[in-house]
Design a protein around this motif. Structure first.
Motif, mmCIF file in Angstrom:
data_model
loop_
_atom_site.group_PDB
_atom_site.id
_atom_site.type_symbol
_atom_site.label_atom_id
_atom_site.label_comp_id
_atom_site.label_asym_id
_atom_site.label_seq_id
_atom_site.Cartn_x
_atom_site.Cartn_y
_atom_site.Cartn_z
ATOM 1 N N HIS A 148 39.998 68.842 98.944
ATOM 2 C CA HIS A 148 41.343 69.421 98.872
ATOM 3 C C HIS A 148 42.265 68.418 98.184
ATOM 4 C CE1 HIS A 148 45.088 71.382 99.934
ATOM 5 N NE2 HIS A 148 45.491 70.294 100.575
ATOM 6 N N HIS A 149 43.067 68.935 97.270
ATOM 7 C CA HIS A 149 44.001 68.106 96.517
ATOM 8 C C HIS A 149 45.302 68.027 97.315
ATOM 9 C CE1 HIS A 149 46.612 66.944 93.134
ATOM 10 N NE2 HIS A 149 45.509 66.441 92.617
ATOM 11 N N THR A 150 45.721 66.820 97.699
ATOM 12 C CA THR A 150 46.812 66.700 98.679
ATOM 13 C C THR A 150 48.206 66.651 98.081
ATOM 14 O OG1 THR A 150 46.554 64.315 98.599
ATOM 15 C CG2 THR A 150 45.393 65.473 100.362
ATOM 16 N N LYS A 151 48.312 66.530 96.780
ATOM 17 C CA LYS A 151 49.650 66.440 96.188
ATOM 18 C C LYS A 151 50.410 67.745 96.437
ATOM 19 C CE LYS A 151 51.625 64.477 92.082
ATOM 20 N NZ LYS A 151 51.441 64.113 90.707
ATOM 21 N N PRO A 152 51.687 67.671 96.852
ATOM 22 C CA PRO A 152 52.427 68.918 97.075
ATOM 23 C C PRO A 152 52.427 69.793 95.814
ATOM 24 C CG PRO A 152 53.707 67.018 97.802
ATOM 25 C CD PRO A 152 52.483 66.487 97.121
ATOM 26 N N VAL A 153 52.252 71.083 96.017
ATOM 27 C CA VAL A 153 52.139 72.001 94.879
ATOM 28 C C VAL A 153 53.390 71.937 94.001
ATOM 29 C CG1 VAL A 153 51.722 74.391 94.216
ATOM 30 C CG2 VAL A 153 50.695 73.486 96.274
ATOM 31 N N ASP A 209 44.065 61.273 95.696
ATOM 32 C CA ASP A 209 44.705 62.591 95.842
ATOM 33 C C ASP A 209 43.823 63.564 96.607
ATOM 34 O OD1 ASP A 209 46.818 61.784 94.227
ATOM 35 O OD2 ASP A 209 45.868 62.526 92.394
ATOM 36 N N LEU A 210 42.546 63.216 96.786
ATOM 37 C CA LEU A 210 41.599 64.172 97.374
ATOM 38 C C LEU A 210 41.232 63.805 98.809
ATOM 39 C CD1 LEU A 210 39.121 64.496 94.350
ATOM 40 C CD2 LEU A 210 40.862 66.155 95.025
ATOM 41 N N VAL A 211 41.063 64.815 99.652
ATOM 42 C CA VAL A 211 40.451 64.580 100.963
ATOM 43 C C VAL A 211 39.255 65.514 101.090
ATOM 44 C CG1 VAL A 211 42.479 63.813 102.281
ATOM 45 C CG2 VAL A 211 41.961 66.242 102.116
ATOM 46 N N LEU A 212 38.265 65.062 101.853
ATOM 47 C CA LEU A 212 37.082 65.886 102.074
ATOM 48 C C LEU A 212 37.323 66.775 103.284
ATOM 49 C CD1 LEU A 212 34.184 63.313 101.561
ATOM 50 C CD2 LEU A 212 35.267 64.818 99.891
ATOM 51 N N GLY A 266 48.241 68.470 82.875
ATOM 52 C CA GLY A 266 47.936 67.302 82.060
ATOM 53 C C GLY A 266 47.761 66.005 82.839
ATOM 54 N N GLU A 267 48.100 65.995 84.126
ATOM 55 C CA GLU A 267 47.901 64.760 84.894
ATOM 56 C C GLU A 267 46.452 64.662 85.344
ATOM 57 O OE1 GLU A 267 52.078 63.769 87.139
ATOM 58 O OE2 GLU A 267 50.656 65.085 88.112
ATOM 59 N N THR A 268 45.961 63.431 85.469
ATOM 60 C CA THR A 268 44.586 63.313 85.955
ATOM 61 C C THR A 268 44.577 63.142 87.465
ATOM 62 O OG1 THR A 268 44.821 61.135 84.978
ATOM 63 C CG2 THR A 268 43.073 62.515 84.114
ATOM 64 N N THR A 269 43.561 63.711 88.078
ATOM 65 C CA THR A 269 43.422 63.615 89.525
ATOM 66 C C THR A 269 42.873 62.249 89.884
ATOM 67 O OG1 THR A 269 42.945 65.945 89.561
ATOM 68 C CG2 THR A 269 42.347 64.722 91.528
#
Ligand SMILES: [Zn+2]
Ligand SMILES: [Zn+2]
Length: 243
Positions: free
Chosen positions: A193-198, A211-214, A204-207
């Motif tokens: 799951h990508h945690t950055k607020p929507v 930023d990720l949680v399992l 164009g930004e790289t993950t």
């Protein structure tokens, strides 16, 4: 006689773009020939196009956009009786969600327009929105979120680093371990799951790995099951430890 093609209903994304303009120009008459409304109509058309919508020759023209702005006026406590009374249910919904937070709305709209003009989320085969409740911030940013958390290369790295650190892959919220429950078939199986607020998602930004949680499939599904989406903290706090 040829039946006239109906224009599709306005989406959440388009409502957000219009509401942002409305809040900046609350006292305007929203003339369909004014440069502001014309420019807004072209932005909204771009968003509609990015969402794959099409319609008749009147599709998202400046008269329709002007009417939408006047519909917003009927939800505006500062202008109680001057708006058009009819309208779409979403007008009230996005009004309630964003009218008191114009700064966040402005950021969201800039990001929606950015995604609409880069079009990157269209080229993702197999990316469906079926299992995700569209975010408050609309469909384009929802798709960008899903795209980010399914980018294979960074997910591989995230899993490898987690495995190295913890010795097994488990849900960071509830601890579920697919191998423990399902045996060999669950090996390597976990969602990201990508945690950055929507509201802050820009195309164009790289993950980054941080930023990720399992998450297990259940926990991930619960985050996205309703609006507004839960944060990881809200998810963790909601897990009933007694069960
Ligand atoms: Zn879980
Ligand atoms: Zn997610």
């Amino acid at each position: 006689m040829k039946e006239k093609k109906r224009n599709p209903n306005w989406t959440r994304d388009e409502h957000l773009v219009a509401l942002d303009y409305y809040l900046d120009n609350r006292d305007d008459y929203f003339s369909p020939t004014g440069s502001g409304v014309l420019e807004l109509a072209s932005k909204i058309s771009r968003v509609a196009k990015a969402l794959g919508l099409t319609g008749s020759d009147t599709f998202r023209n400046s008269s329709g956009v002007s009417m939408k702005l006047l519909n917003f006026r009927s939800h505006d406590p500062q202008h109680h009786t001057k708006g058009l009374p009819q309208g779409n249910k979403l007008e009230q919904v996005v009004w309630d969600e964003f009218a008191d937070d114009p700064d966040t709305l402005k950021k969201v709209v800039a990001n929606i327009l950015n995604v609409a003009s880069t079009g990157m989320v269209d080229d993702t085969p197999g990316l469906t929105d079926d299992d995700t409740m569209e975010a408050r911030e609309g469909k384009l940013l929802t798709r960008l979120h899903r795209y980010r958390e399914r980018s294979t290369a960074i997910i591989k790295r995230k899993k490898a680093s987690f495995l190295k650190m913890h010795g097994n892959l488990c849900c960071e919220a509830c601890g579920f371990d697919f191998v423990k429950t399902y045996g060999e078939r669950g090996d390597g199986f976990i969602e990201c799951h990508h945690t950055k607020p929507v509201s802050e998602l820009k195309s164009g930004e790289t993950t980054k790995m941080c930023d990720l949680v399992l998450l297990c499939a259940n926990c991930h599904r619960m985050i996205h099951a309703a609006r507004p989406w839960w944060t990881i903290e809200q998810l963790s706090a909601s897990i009933n430890q007694d069960v």
